[in-house]
Design a protein around this motif. Sequence first.
Motif, PDB file in Angstrom:
ATOM      1  N   PHE A  16      23.185  -5.963 -14.026  1.00 52.68           N
ATOM      2  CA  PHE A  16      22.613  -4.625 -13.963  1.00 52.68           C
ATOM      3  C   PHE A  16      22.252  -4.072 -15.342  1.00 52.68           C
ATOM      4  CE2 PHE A  16      25.553  -5.005 -10.347  1.00 52.68           C
ATOM      5  CZ  PHE A  16      24.619  -4.947  -9.323  1.00 52.68           C
ATOM      6  N   ASN A  17      22.881  -4.600 -16.364  1.00 57.10           N
ATOM      7  CA  ASN A  17      22.634  -4.184 -17.750  1.00 57.10           C
ATOM      8  C   ASN A  17      22.201  -5.405 -18.553  1.00 57.10           C
ATOM      9  OD1 ASN A  17      23.619  -1.395 -17.547  1.00 57.10           O
ATOM     10  ND2 ASN A  17      25.608  -2.362 -17.223  1.00 57.10           N
ATOM     11  N   PRO A  18      20.893  -5.587 -18.739  1.00 54.25           N
ATOM     12  CA  PRO A  18      20.423  -6.788 -19.443  1.00 54.25           C
ATOM     13  C   PRO A  18      20.735  -6.801 -20.934  1.00 54.25           C
ATOM     14  CG  PRO A  18      18.579  -5.365 -18.880  1.00 54.25           C
ATOM     15  CD  PRO A  18      19.796  -4.760 -18.267  1.00 54.25           C
ATOM     16  N   GLN A  19      21.263  -5.705 -21.448  1.00 54.74           N
ATOM     17  CA  GLN A  19      21.576  -5.634 -22.873  1.00 54.74           C
ATOM     18  C   GLN A  19      22.971  -5.028 -23.038  1.00 54.74           C
ATOM     19  OE1 GLN A  19      19.011  -3.072 -25.272  1.00 54.74           O
ATOM     20  NE2 GLN A  19      18.839  -4.741 -26.733  1.00 54.74           N
ATOM     21  N   PRO A  81      14.508   0.534 -25.273  1.00 55.51           N
ATOM     22  CA  PRO A  81      14.394   1.893 -24.753  1.00 55.51           C
ATOM     23  C   PRO A  81      14.331   1.959 -23.226  1.00 55.51           C
ATOM     24  CG  PRO A  81      12.358   1.238 -25.838  1.00 55.51           C
ATOM     25  CD  PRO A  81      13.369   0.154 -26.096  1.00 55.51           C
ATOM     26  N   ARG A  82      14.016   0.858 -22.576  1.00 58.65           N
ATOM     27  CA  ARG A  82      13.995   0.846 -21.109  1.00 58.65           C
ATOM     28  C   ARG A  82      15.397   0.905 -20.513  1.00 58.65           C
ATOM     29  NH1 ARG A  82       9.278  -3.586 -19.936  1.00 58.65           N
ATOM     30  NH2 ARG A  82       7.602  -2.364 -20.847  1.00 58.65           N
ATOM     31  N   GLN A  83      16.399   0.706 -21.353  1.00 54.92           N
ATOM     32  CA  GLN A  83      17.788   0.792 -20.901  1.00 54.92           C
ATOM     33  C   GLN A  83      18.185   2.231 -20.562  1.00 54.92           C
ATOM     34  OE1 GLN A  83      19.059  -2.394 -20.225  1.00 54.92           O
ATOM     35  NE2 GLN A  83      20.855  -1.905 -21.426  1.00 54.92           N
ATOM     36  N   GLY A  84      17.405   3.198 -21.013  1.00 57.71           N
ATOM     37  CA  GLY A  84      17.777   4.596 -20.835  1.00 57.71           C
ATOM     38  C   GLY A  84      18.498   5.098 -22.070  1.00 57.71           C
TER      39      GLY A  84
END
Length: 119
Positions: A16-19, A81-84
């Motif tokens: 769910f969290n690619p980074q 930045p796509r992580q929110g």
Amino acid sequence: MFEPGHVHRAVEKNEFNPQGFTVDVYYDVREDPTEGKMLHMRMEGDIDGRHFADECELYRDVAYDFMRALNQIAVRNGFNPRQGPVLRDHREYDAMYHDIRTKLDLKPGEPINFDHLNF
């Protein structure tokens, strides 16, 4: 985890969290001889295993926009930045916002100097 002057945030890389990242944000109020009170923030940690440390200062009248400054630091150091937002837990954000407003004695409706906005 929030405590006045410090926020710690860690997110593990998973489906769910690619980074993955771990950050510590330290902040305090400093007195500038010409500008008065300034918010000083230092962020350090790891993003995908790469260590970083960065800091910035915000004028008192635009310190409410601290999250944009923190996200800019994070993106500059490899955060996607796509992580929110880097501080996703609204309770941590709200506590930090309240603490900053208290430390700077910010009141609703105070004018801002548009020259202090940095886009």
